[in-house]
Motif scaffolding. Structure first.
Motif, mmCIF file in Angstrom:
data_model
loop_
_atom_site.group_PDB
_atom_site.id
_atom_site.type_symbol
_atom_site.label_atom_id
_atom_site.label_comp_id
_atom_site.label_asym_id
_atom_site.label_seq_id
_atom_site.Cartn_x
_atom_site.Cartn_y
_atom_site.Cartn_z
ATOM 1 N N UNK A 98 19.346 -12.783 -5.841
ATOM 2 C CA UNK A 98 19.338 -13.971 -6.698
ATOM 3 C C UNK A 98 19.524 -13.554 -8.149
ATOM 4 N N UNK A 99 20.459 -14.195 -8.855
ATOM 5 C CA UNK A 99 20.672 -13.910 -10.271
ATOM 6 C C UNK A 99 19.855 -14.878 -11.123
ATOM 7 N N UNK A 100 19.237 -14.338 -12.162
ATOM 8 C CA UNK A 100 18.436 -15.165 -13.054
ATOM 9 C C UNK A 100 18.541 -14.631 -14.473
ATOM 10 N N UNK A 101 18.283 -15.518 -15.441
ATOM 11 C CA UNK A 101 18.262 -15.117 -16.836
ATOM 12 C C UNK A 101 16.900 -14.507 -17.129
ATOM 13 N N UNK A 102 16.883 -13.390 -17.829
ATOM 14 C CA UNK A 102 15.632 -12.689 -18.075
ATOM 15 C C UNK A 102 15.285 -12.709 -19.563
ATOM 16 N N UNK A 103 13.987 -12.666 -19.845
ATOM 17 C CA UNK A 103 13.474 -12.739 -21.213
ATOM 18 C C UNK A 103 12.297 -11.777 -21.374
ATOM 19 N N UNK A 104 12.055 -11.369 -22.598
ATOM 20 C CA UNK A 104 10.799 -10.725 -22.996
ATOM 21 C C UNK A 104 10.109 -11.711 -23.899
ATOM 22 N N UNK A 105 8.782 -11.720 -23.894
ATOM 23 C CA UNK A 105 8.077 -12.683 -24.725
ATOM 24 C C UNK A 105 6.676 -12.202 -25.066
ATOM 25 N N UNK A 106 6.151 -12.790 -26.120
ATOM 26 C CA UNK A 106 4.785 -12.551 -26.581
ATOM 27 C C UNK A 106 4.227 -13.900 -27.001
ATOM 28 N N UNK A 107 3.026 -14.206 -26.561
ATOM 29 C CA UNK A 107 2.367 -15.458 -26.925
ATOM 30 C C UNK A 107 1.016 -15.115 -27.533
ATOM 31 N N UNK A 108 0.764 -15.677 -28.709
ATOM 32 C CA UNK A 108 -0.509 -15.458 -29.396
ATOM 33 C C UNK A 108 -1.106 -16.794 -29.791
ATOM 34 N N UNK A 109 -2.394 -16.789 -30.032
ATOM 35 C CA UNK A 109 -3.081 -17.990 -30.477
ATOM 36 C C UNK A 109 -2.623 -18.418 -31.861
ATOM 37 N N UNK A 110 -3.118 -19.540 -32.346
ATOM 38 C CA UNK A 110 -2.686 -20.090 -33.635
ATOM 39 C C UNK A 110 -2.870 -19.150 -34.825
ATOM 40 N N UNK A 111 -3.873 -18.277 -34.778
ATOM 41 C CA UNK A 111 -4.088 -17.370 -35.911
ATOM 42 C C UNK A 111 -3.179 -16.142 -35.850
ATOM 43 N N UNK A 112 -2.488 -15.956 -34.730
ATOM 44 C CA UNK A 112 -1.552 -14.847 -34.578
ATOM 45 C C UNK A 112 -2.193 -13.539 -34.164
ATOM 46 N N UNK A 113 -3.521 -13.496 -34.083
ATOM 47 C CA UNK A 113 -4.205 -12.232 -33.739
ATOM 48 C C UNK A 113 -4.539 -12.148 -32.252
ATOM 49 N N UNK A 114 -4.921 -13.266 -31.657
ATOM 50 C CA UNK A 114 -5.335 -13.275 -30.256
ATOM 51 C C UNK A 114 -4.101 -13.257 -29.348
ATOM 52 N N UNK A 115 -3.905 -12.166 -28.621
ATOM 53 C CA UNK A 115 -2.788 -12.086 -27.675
ATOM 54 C C UNK A 115 -3.163 -12.837 -26.409
ATOM 55 N N UNK A 116 -2.339 -13.820 -26.044
ATOM 56 C CA UNK A 116 -2.610 -14.631 -24.856
ATOM 57 C C UNK A 116 -1.785 -14.191 -23.654
ATOM 58 N N UNK A 117 -0.563 -13.670 -23.917
ATOM 59 C CA UNK A 117 0.330 -13.339 -22.804
ATOM 60 C C UNK A 117 1.513 -12.548 -23.345
ATOM 61 N N UNK A 118 1.978 -11.599 -22.552
ATOM 62 C CA UNK A 118 3.233 -10.924 -22.882
ATOM 63 C C UNK A 118 3.945 -10.591 -21.578
ATOM 64 N N UNK A 119 5.222 -10.528 -21.668
ATOM 65 C CA UNK A 119 5.999 -10.247 -20.458
ATOM 66 C C UNK A 119 7.382 -9.779 -20.792
#
Length: 119
Positions: A98-119
């Motif tokens: 199966x072909x799919x579009x791939x991404x890297x990402x980082x998600x942080x809370x509103x203050x930018x310090x709390x890392x919520x998710x990365x992939x």
């Protein structure tokens, strides 16, 4: 006036590439700047019944990001006010072919310090 209530509201420009454009070679990861900004709102696109997020960049521009398989978990965790960074990395093929579009990402809370998710 009532008809305008049924229309899809104007959305900021779409950030994700279209799968067909990537498969045909019309666009590549080099054609896309990373998307960095604050999640302004999460919504469902009425016409396509697809979850989407509107992200405001540091320059004040806005972009619409549509959920795709490779970023489903990002959409499960994102909330308005969160800071997000997304990079389109190209077309990938799974072990099942199966072909799919791939991404890297980082998600942080509103203050930018709390890392919520990365992939």
């Amino acid at each position: 006036m009532e008809e305008s209530l049924d229309e899809e509201p104007d959305l900021p420009e779409r950030w994700n590439p279209a799968r067909g454009d990537v498969k045909s070679g019309e666009v590549s990861p080099e054609d896309f700047d990373d998307l960095l900004g604050v999640v302004k709102r999460l919504d469902m696109h009425r016409k396509y019944d697809t979850p989407m997020a509107v992200v405001e960049t540091p320059g004040g521009d806005e972009a619409t990001v549509f959920r795709q398989k490779a970023i489903e978990d990002l959409f499960e965790e994102m909330e308005p006010g969160d800071r997000v960074a997304i990079r389109f990395t190209g077309l990938e093929r799974s072990a099942n072919g199966y072909e799919y579009l791939n991404y890297r990402y980082e998600l942080r809370g509103p203050d930018g310090r709390e890392s919520k998710l990365s992939g």
